[in-house]
Design an enzyme around this catalytic site. Structure first.
Site, short mmCIF file in Angstrom:
data_model
loop_
_atom_site.label_atom_id
_atom_site.label_comp_id
_atom_site.label_asym_id
_atom_site.label_seq_id
_atom_site.Cartn_x
_atom_site.Cartn_y
_atom_site.Cartn_z
N GLY A 46 42.63 73.66 51.21
CA GLY A 46 42.68 75.09 50.98
C GLY A 46 41.35 75.72 51.38
N GLN A 51 34.63 81.81 51.68
CA GLN A 51 34.02 80.55 52.14
C GLN A 51 33.66 80.57 53.62
OE1 GLN A 51 37.22 77.99 50.15
NE2 GLN A 51 35.40 76.70 49.96
N CYS A 97 34.93 70.85 46.36
CA CYS A 97 34.94 72.15 47.05
C CYS A 97 34.13 72.03 48.33
CB CYS A 97 34.32 73.21 46.13
SG CYS A 97 34.30 74.85 46.87
N LEU A 98 34.69 72.56 49.42
CA LEU A 98 34.00 72.50 50.72
C LEU A 98 32.68 73.26 50.67
CD1 LEU A 98 37.10 73.12 53.02
CD2 LEU A 98 35.91 70.95 52.68
N HIS A 139 42.21 77.17 42.16
CA HIS A 139 40.86 76.98 42.71
C HIS A 139 40.55 78.06 43.75
CE1 HIS A 139 37.65 74.08 44.35
NE2 HIS A 139 37.70 75.02 45.26
N GLU A 140 41.50 78.31 44.66
CA GLU A 140 41.26 79.27 45.75
C GLU A 140 41.18 80.70 45.22
OE1 GLU A 140 40.26 78.20 48.39
OE2 GLU A 140 40.98 76.15 48.18
N HIS A 143 37.95 81.60 43.85
CA HIS A 143 36.94 81.93 44.87
C HIS A 143 36.90 83.44 45.14
CE1 HIS A 143 35.10 78.32 46.49
NE2 HIS A 143 36.25 77.70 46.63
ZN ZN Z 1 36.40 75.64 46.79
#
Ligand code: ZN
Length: 170
Positions: A46, A51, A97-98, A139-140, A143
């Protein structure tokens, strides 16, 4: 399509509340295509627009079935997503998380959610999710409000190199 750079902590865009999308023109279409490509290459399950340094309420998620690993992955593009009907049942699992490379943490989330959103052309849609897919959506969408999993985690720890592929990142 083009790859975008994934921003990492302590970039301030990750801590801002993202703006609602009101225009569904070529700029948004390019952003979404770029986000999908960037997510796939990362690789991640995702990605939220902040991000890639775009403070807009857009997420992309691509995840296969938990029961059937052979099943094709399904791609979701959600614009202005909102969680409705979160389950009372909660579940704890390990997230990555990226935007926070090298760390993972145990986070409690709703086991199931319904997400109300627009598609990339502005048409309303509703997605029901449970398990990992529900977790990724939560999670997304966090963000988009400047919230990171480390804010909710019961425990965060540094990942050893050898374990780096164990946890799907978003
Ligand atoms: Zn993340």
């Amino acid at each position: 399509m083009a790859l975008r750079e994934i921003v990492t902590l302590p970039s301030s865009v990750l801590r801002r509340k993202a703006r609602k999308v009101t225009a569904f023109g070529p700029e948004l279409q390019t952003l979404i295509d770029d986000m999908v490509e960037t997510m796939r290459l990362a690789p991640g399950v995702g990605l939220a627009a902040p991000q890639v340094d775009e403070p807009l309420r857009v997420i992309v998620v691509e995840f296969g079935s938990e029961e059937d690993e052979e099943a094709p992955k399904k791609l979701f593009t959600l614009v202005n997503p909102e969680i409705t009907r979160p389950s009372e049942e909660m579940t704890v699992a390990t997230e990555a998380c990226l935007s926070i490379p090298g760390y993972v943490g145990d986070v409690e989330r709703h086991e199931a959610v319904t997400v109300k959103a627009l598609n990339r052309y502005g048409k309303p849609q509703r997605v029901k999710a449970e398990g990992w897919l529900a977790r990724i959506f939560q999670h997304e969408i966090d963000h988009l409000d400047g919230v990171l999993y480390i804010d909710r985690a019961e425990k965060v720890w540094k990942l050893e190199e050898a374990d780096a592929q164990v946890v799907p990142a978003d």
